[in-house]
Design an enzyme around this catalytic site. Structure first.
Site, mmCIF file in Angstrom:
data_model
loop_
_atom_site.group_PDB
_atom_site.id
_atom_site.type_symbol
_atom_site.label_atom_id
_atom_site.label_comp_id
_atom_site.label_asym_id
_atom_site.label_seq_id
_atom_site.Cartn_x
_atom_site.Cartn_y
_atom_site.Cartn_z
ATOM 1 N N GLY A 9 0.718 0.044 -6.122
ATOM 2 C CA GLY A 9 1.741 0.350 -5.120
ATOM 3 C C GLY A 9 2.757 -0.770 -4.965
ATOM 4 N N PHE A 10 3.565 -0.638 -3.942
ATOM 5 C CA PHE A 10 4.651 -1.606 -3.693
ATOM 6 C C PHE A 10 4.086 -3.028 -3.492
ATOM 7 C CE2 PHE A 10 7.202 -3.132 0.219
ATOM 8 C CZ PHE A 10 7.975 -4.004 -0.536
ATOM 9 N N ILE A 11 3.365 -3.228 -2.405
ATOM 10 C CA ILE A 11 2.868 -4.573 -2.112
ATOM 11 C C ILE A 11 1.818 -4.981 -3.155
ATOM 12 C CG2 ILE A 11 1.667 -6.006 -0.399
ATOM 13 C CD1 ILE A 11 2.862 -4.134 1.780
ATOM 14 N N TYR A 59 -1.545 7.142 11.897
ATOM 15 C CA TYR A 59 -1.555 6.014 10.953
ATOM 16 C C TYR A 59 -1.993 4.732 11.667
ATOM 17 C CZ TYR A 59 0.255 2.216 8.039
ATOM 18 O OH TYR A 59 0.380 1.053 7.315
ATOM 19 N N LYS A 82 -5.485 2.457 11.140
ATOM 20 C CA LYS A 82 -5.556 1.022 10.813
ATOM 21 C C LYS A 82 -6.377 0.283 11.868
ATOM 22 C CE LYS A 82 -3.244 0.697 6.953
ATOM 23 N NZ LYS A 82 -3.807 0.139 5.710
HETATM 24 N N1 LIG Z 1 5.011 -1.481 3.277
HETATM 25 C C1 LIG Z 1 4.891 -1.795 4.555
HETATM 26 O O1 LIG Z 1 5.886 -2.030 5.261
HETATM 27 C C2 LIG Z 1 3.533 -1.900 5.197
HETATM 28 C C3 LIG Z 1 3.460 -2.279 6.554
HETATM 29 C C4 LIG Z 1 2.220 -2.379 7.159
HETATM 30 C C5 LIG Z 1 1.070 -2.123 6.428
HETATM 31 N N2 LIG Z 1 1.167 -1.746 5.124
HETATM 32 C C6 LIG Z 1 -0.074 -1.490 4.394
HETATM 33 O O2 LIG Z 1 -0.051 -2.218 3.180
HETATM 34 C C7 LIG Z 1 -0.722 -1.484 2.151
HETATM 35 C C8 LIG Z 1 0.181 -1.294 0.950
HETATM 36 O O3 LIG Z 1 1.352 -0.597 1.364
HETATM 37 P P1 LIG Z 1 2.529 -0.230 0.357
HETATM 38 O O4 LIG Z 1 3.766 -0.166 1.122
HETATM 39 O O5 LIG Z 1 2.424 -1.070 -0.857
HETATM 40 O O6 LIG Z 1 2.122 1.281 0.018
HETATM 41 P P2 LIG Z 1 1.967 2.028 -1.394
HETATM 42 O O7 LIG Z 1 1.803 3.468 -1.051
HETATM 43 O O8 LIG Z 1 3.062 1.634 -2.309
HETATM 44 O O9 LIG Z 1 0.605 1.448 -1.945
HETATM 45 C C9 LIG Z 1 -0.661 2.000 -1.634
HETATM 46 C C10 LIG Z 1 -1.357 2.330 -2.945
HETATM 47 O O10 LIG Z 1 -2.655 2.831 -2.631
HETATM 48 C C11 LIG Z 1 -2.949 3.891 -3.526
HETATM 49 N N3 LIG Z 1 -3.903 4.786 -2.883
HETATM 50 C C12 LIG Z 1 -3.681 5.583 -1.802
HETATM 51 N N4 LIG Z 1 -4.785 6.288 -1.528
HETATM 52 C C13 LIG Z 1 -5.730 5.932 -2.437
HETATM 53 C C14 LIG Z 1 -7.059 6.334 -2.671
HETATM 54 N N5 LIG Z 1 -7.644 7.270 -1.919
HETATM 55 N N6 LIG Z 1 -7.742 5.748 -3.682
HETATM 56 C C15 LIG Z 1 -7.161 4.817 -4.473
HETATM 57 N N7 LIG Z 1 -5.874 4.409 -4.306
HETATM 58 C C16 LIG Z 1 -5.175 4.973 -3.298
HETATM 59 C C17 LIG Z 1 -1.599 4.584 -3.763
HETATM 60 O O11 LIG Z 1 -1.560 5.317 -4.977
HETATM 61 C C18 LIG Z 1 -0.637 3.394 -3.765
HETATM 62 O O12 LIG Z 1 -0.394 2.931 -5.087
HETATM 63 C C19 LIG Z 1 -1.163 -0.182 2.810
HETATM 64 O O13 LIG Z 1 -2.491 -0.343 3.268
HETATM 65 C C20 LIG Z 1 -0.231 -0.043 3.974
HETATM 66 O O14 LIG Z 1 -0.794 0.745 5.014
HETATM 67 C C21 LIG Z 1 2.373 -1.635 4.492
#
Ligand SMILES: NC(=O)c1ccc[n+]([C@@H]2O[C@H](COP(=O)([O-])OP(=O)(O)OC[C@H]3O[C@@H](n4cnc5c(N)ncnc54)[C@H](O)[C@@H]3O)[C@@H](O)[C@H]2O)c1
Length: 321
Positions: A12-14, A157, A161
């Site tokens: 994913g992104f992060i 959501y 968390k």
């Molecule tokens: N981007 C933000 O601003 C932000 C803010 C607060 C918290 N977060 C948290 O940070 C984390 C990463 O966020 P992100 O923005 O990179 O999101 P993202 O959706 O790009 O990354 C999440 C990844 O998890 C994978 N995934 C989802 N469900 C799954 C499952 N059941 N089994 C295996 N893989 C699975 C997805 O395919 C994806 O690649 C998440 O937990 C998100 O809740 C993000």
């Protein structure tokens, strides 16, 4: 020797930024991701392709599978000496969680329990978790501090968390697993999820299309540049001990209308704003108090929003070519 870092959501992104940083720093990394279609999976495959440039096959392994599949997880824990879990996989995004609350809880809470169960069974005692500013819900007291009550998240959501944090705390108490929960505040930068505000606005303004603004543009967000978040995560990875919670944010609030103005200036284009009613689940403000993460993690956000947006747009323009 336990020397593998198990990164869920690594495509994913992060996650992809983190994995790139870890392999560049010489860590051995296992990526677990189900490449779901919450946004197009080809983007996640491209993220992995990018990351692979930085590691040899013996230092980076990619596993496609679901954290709800216990057999899949146990197989990996059984076959690799895992030192630490960095659990980023989740269903992310506030608004969509109102539509799919059950699925959000399955993935974000039961999925987390599945991994904790593996940690218990295979004696892995370091765990870093991606939590969210959404746990603070509509709290009025700003900036949000880790000691504030978080009993009223505004969306499924946020509730998922918060629930995950509770079960993490319980596993720490019961089994002594060292756990750090990082509450991220709106993260942005290259590879940001396409449905998130900055990415969506840049795309729509570039295409001369309307941008939807829910409310009157006075809602505020604490936007955190991806490189700063990665620094915070890496520091947490190196220091995980006990049960800790940290905010990772820029600690500056940008109003939605200010954000749009900045984007207009950087894109040299006027935005066509379409004002819409407030959305339930959305909160008026997010604002991180980062005193604790500064003190314990040495967290020091460096990229101000003006610079971060510039970098994002450079990436966006390059990608669209
Ligand atoms: N981007 C933000 O601003 C932000 C803010 C607060 C918290 N977060 C948290 O940070 C984390 C990463 O966020 P992100 O923005 O990179 O999101 P993202 O959706 O790009 O990354 C999440 C990844 O998890 C994978 N995934 C989802 N469900 C799954 C499952 N059941 N089994 C295996 N893989 C699975 C997805 O395919 C994806 O690649 C998440 O937990 C998100 O809740 C993000």
């Amino acid at each position: 020797m336990k020397d593998w870092y198990f990164v869920t959501g690594g495509a994913g992104f992060i996650g992809s930024h983190l994995v790139k940083r870890l392999v560049k720093d010489g860590f051995k990394v296992l990526v677990i991701d189900n490449f779901n279609e919450d946004y197009p999976s080809f983007i996640k495959r491209a993220n992995i392709k990018e990351v692979k440039k930085y590691a040899s096959n013996d230092k980076l392994k990619i596993f496609e599978g679901d954290i709800l599949d216990i057999t899949f997880l146990e197989d990996i824990f059984n076959n690799f000496q895992i030192k630490q879990v960095i659990h980023l996989a989740a269903r992310a995004g506030v608004r969509r969680s109102l539509k799919f609350p059950r699925s959000y809880f399955e993935v974000n809470v039961i999925g987390t329990i599945n991994i904790l169960e593996c940690c218990k069974k295979f004696d892995v005692n370091e765990f870093v978790f991606a939590s969210s500013s959404s746990v603070y819900g509509g709290n009025k007291k700003v900036p949000f501090s880790e000691d504030d009550r978080v009993d009223t998240p505004a969306s499924p959501y946020g509730a998922s968390k918060k629930s995950a944090e509770l079960i993490l705390s319980t596993f720490h108490d019961l089994y002594g697993i060292n756990i750090t929960s990082l509450r991220f505040f709106t993260v942005y930068g290259p590879r940001q999820r396409p449905e998130m505000a900055i990415h969506k606005f840049v795309r729509l303004i570039s295409e001369d299309r309307n941008i939807p603004v829910f409310g009157d543009g006075t809602s505020g967000r604490d936007y955190t540049y991806i490189d700063d978040i990665i620094e915070g995560i890496v520091s947490a990875i190196k220091k995980v001990k006990g049960y800790k919670i940290y905010n990772l944010g820029d600690s500056r609030v940008v109003l939605l209308k200010e954000l749009i103005k900045m984007l207009e200036e950087l894109l040299h284009k006027k935005a066509k704003v379409e004002y819409l009613p407030y959305q339930s689940g959305d909160v008026a403000i997010t604002y991180a108090d980062i005193t604790k993460s500064k003190k314990d993690l040495g967290f020091e956000p460096k990229i101000k929003i003006e610079e971060g947006l510039k970098r994002f747009i450079d990436w966006f323009v390059q990608k669209e070519k």
